[in-house]
Write a protein that holds these residues in place. Structure first.
Motif, PDB file in Angstrom:
ATOM      1  N   PHE A  28      -7.053  27.691 -32.288  1.00 29.59           N
ATOM      2  CA  PHE A  28      -7.863  28.811 -31.632  1.00 29.59           C
ATOM      3  C   PHE A  28      -7.463  29.927 -31.588  1.00 29.59           C
ATOM      4  N   THR A  29      -6.201  30.389 -32.439  1.00 31.26           N
ATOM      5  CA  THR A  29      -5.499  31.543 -32.343  1.00 31.26           C
ATOM      6  C   THR A  29      -6.174  32.630 -33.613  1.00 31.26           C
ATOM      7  N   ARG A  30      -6.737  32.267 -34.538  1.00 31.26           N
ATOM      8  CA  ARG A  30      -7.489  33.087 -35.460  1.00 31.26           C
ATOM      9  C   ARG A  30      -8.755  33.197 -35.026  1.00 31.26           C
ATOM     10  N   PRO A  31      -9.194  34.590 -34.796  1.00 28.75           N
ATOM     11  CA  PRO A  31     -10.548  34.720 -34.405  1.00 28.75           C
ATOM     12  C   PRO A  31     -11.934  34.375 -35.242  1.00 28.75           C
ATOM     13  N   LEU A  32     -11.655  34.847 -36.388  1.00 26.88           N
ATOM     14  CA  LEU A  32     -12.863  34.496 -37.362  1.00 26.88           C
ATOM     15  C   LEU A  32     -13.070  33.138 -37.431  1.00 26.88           C
ATOM     16  N   PRO A  33     -12.224  32.253 -37.799  1.00 30.92           N
ATOM     17  CA  PRO A  33     -12.372  30.768 -37.914  1.00 30.92           C
ATOM     18  C   PRO A  33     -12.557  30.254 -36.627  1.00 30.92           C
ATOM     19  N   SER A  34     -12.026  30.779 -35.691  1.00 29.56           N
ATOM     20  CA  SER A  34     -12.454  30.169 -34.065  1.00 29.56           C
ATOM     21  C   SER A  34     -13.814  30.605 -33.734  1.00 29.56           C
ATOM     22  N   ILE A  35     -14.364  31.418 -34.039  1.00 34.00           N
ATOM     23  CA  ILE A  35     -15.871  31.657 -33.993  1.00 34.00           C
ATOM     24  C   ILE A  35     -16.920  31.078 -34.717  1.00 34.00           C
ATOM     25  N   LEU A  36     -16.504  30.971 -36.055  1.00 33.47           N
ATOM     26  CA  LEU A  36     -17.256  30.156 -36.877  1.00 33.47           C
ATOM     27  C   LEU A  36     -17.187  28.456 -36.500  1.00 33.47           C
ATOM     28  N   THR A  37     -16.024  27.966 -36.213  1.00 34.96           N
ATOM     29  CA  THR A  37     -15.825  26.632 -35.659  1.00 34.96           C
ATOM     30  C   THR A  37     -16.702  26.507 -34.332  1.00 34.96           C
ATOM     31  N   LEU A  38     -16.662  27.216 -33.558  1.00 35.43           N
ATOM     32  CA  LEU A  38     -17.610  27.133 -32.249  1.00 35.43           C
ATOM     33  C   LEU A  38     -19.098  27.258 -32.484  1.00 35.43           C
ATOM     34  N   LEU A  39     -19.417  27.930 -33.599  1.00 38.85           N
ATOM     35  CA  LEU A  39     -20.818  28.078 -33.957  1.00 38.85           C
ATOM     36  C   LEU A  39     -20.943  26.886 -34.611  1.00 38.85           C
ATOM     37  N   ALA A  40     -20.279  26.256 -35.392  1.00 35.67           N
ATOM     38  CA  ALA A  40     -20.684  24.974 -36.180  1.00 35.67           C
ATOM     39  C   ALA A  40     -20.770  24.026 -35.059  1.00 35.67           C
ATOM     40  N   MET A  41     -19.849  23.844 -34.086  1.00 35.18           N
ATOM     41  CA  MET A  41     -20.041  22.638 -32.963  1.00 35.18           C
ATOM     42  C   MET A  41     -21.263  22.701 -32.389  1.00 35.18           C
ATOM     43  N   ALA A  42     -21.518  24.039 -31.816  1.00 33.73           N
ATOM     44  CA  ALA A  42     -22.891  24.117 -31.209  1.00 33.73           C
ATOM     45  C   ALA A  42     -23.990  23.746 -31.787  1.00 33.73           C
ATOM     46  N   ALA A  43     -23.971  24.036 -33.059  1.00 37.00           N
ATOM     47  CA  ALA A  43     -25.271  23.863 -34.009  1.00 37.00           C
ATOM     48  C   ALA A  43     -25.265  22.350 -34.282  1.00 37.00           C
ATOM     49  N   SER A  44     -24.122  21.817 -34.502  1.00 36.76           N
ATOM     50  CA  SER A  44     -24.213  20.439 -34.768  1.00 36.76           C
ATOM     51  C   SER A  44     -24.782  19.464 -33.754  1.00 36.76           C
ATOM     52  N   PHE A  45     -23.988  19.849 -32.487  1.00 29.07           N
ATOM     53  CA  PHE A  45     -24.657  19.050 -31.116  1.00 29.07           C
ATOM     54  C   PHE A  45     -26.079  19.357 -30.949  1.00 29.07           C
ATOM     55  N   TYR A  46     -26.455  20.575 -31.028  1.00 26.49           N
ATOM     56  CA  TYR A  46     -27.983  20.811 -30.980  1.00 26.49           C
ATOM     57  C   TYR A  46     -28.824  19.945 -31.978  1.00 26.49           C
ATOM     58  N   LEU A  47     -28.515  19.921 -33.246  1.00 23.65           N
ATOM     59  CA  LEU A  47     -29.349  19.298 -34.096  1.00 23.65           C
ATOM     60  C   LEU A  47     -29.133  17.540 -33.797  1.00 23.65           C
ATOM     61  N   LEU A  48     -27.863  17.402 -33.389  1.00 22.08           N
ATOM     62  CA  LEU A  48     -27.841  15.698 -33.148  1.00 22.08           C
ATOM     63  C   LEU A  48     -28.721  15.439 -31.858  1.00 22.08           C
ATOM     64  N   ALA A  49     -28.516  16.291 -30.908  1.00 21.10           N
ATOM     65  CA  ALA A  49     -29.536  16.258 -29.791  1.00 21.10           C
ATOM     66  C   ALA A  49     -31.135  16.217 -30.152  1.00 21.10           C
ATOM     67  N   GLN A  50     -31.491  17.024 -31.274  1.00 21.94           N
ATOM     68  CA  GLN A  50     -32.766  16.987 -31.543  1.00 21.94           C
ATOM     69  C   GLN A  50     -33.159  15.657 -32.245  1.00 21.94           C
ATOM     70  N   ALA A  51     -32.259  15.015 -33.338  1.00 24.73           N
ATOM     71  CA  ALA A  51     -32.370  13.854 -34.211  1.00 24.73           C
ATOM     72  C   ALA A  51     -32.523  12.844 -32.991  1.00 24.73           C
ATOM     73  N   MET A  52     -31.699  12.807 -31.931  1.00 22.83           N
ATOM     74  CA  MET A  52     -31.861  11.460 -30.639  1.00 22.83           C
ATOM     75  C   MET A  52     -33.185  11.607 -29.965  1.00 22.83           C
ATOM     76  N   LYS A  53     -33.765  12.718 -30.186  1.00 27.29           N
ATOM     77  CA  LYS A  53     -35.257  12.554 -29.681  1.00 27.29           C
ATOM     78  C   LYS A  53     -35.891  11.455 -30.045  1.00 27.29           C
ATOM     79  N   VAL A  54     -35.847  11.005 -31.555  1.00 30.79           N
ATOM     80  CA  VAL A  54     -36.790  10.207 -32.400  1.00 30.79           C
ATOM     81  C   VAL A  54     -35.998   8.942 -32.779  1.00 30.79           C
TER      82      VAL A  54
END
Length: 106
Positions: A28-54
């Motif tokens: 997390f010392t390089r800004p752009l890859p860090s931001i993209l990584t955090l966005l991918a994490m958030a999106a991944s967890f959100y979609l996992l949570a949506q899938a787990m509804k079913v």
């Protein structure tokens, strides 16, 4: 049910992205890859949570982790030159077999 699987597979692919992003962010010392990584994490967890509804929690979580693990290993080999020895590749096939088994076991 089909949308849940689409969400789950997409979440797994995003997991591959954020796992590789962790390396690209250099601790997390390089800004752009860090931001993209955090966005991918958030999106991944959100979609996992949506899938787990079913989908059953055990199946959804195992598939998510499996896609992430297999994808990360394969791209690690292709992008970073990680080891591709026969035992490692055979182990990946076993993980894939387990994922397919979970999908068809219901």
């Amino acid at each position: 049910m089909n949308m849940a699987w689409i969400f789950l597979v997409t979440a797994g692919l995003l997991e591959v992205g954020w796992a590789l992003g962790l390396k690209a962010s250099a601790g997390f010392t390089r800004p752009l890859p860090s931001i993209l990584t955090l966005l991918a994490m958030a999106a991944s967890f959100y979609l996992l949570a949506q899938a787990m509804k079913v989908l059953p929690v055990g199946t959804a979580y195992a598939i998510w982790v499996g896609i992430g693990a297999v994808g990360t290993v394969v791209l690690g080999i292709l992008i970073y030159g990680d080891s591709a020895n026969p035992l490692r590749l055979a182990s990946l096939l076993l993980v894939l077999a387990g994922l397919v088994g979970l999908k068809f076991a219901g």
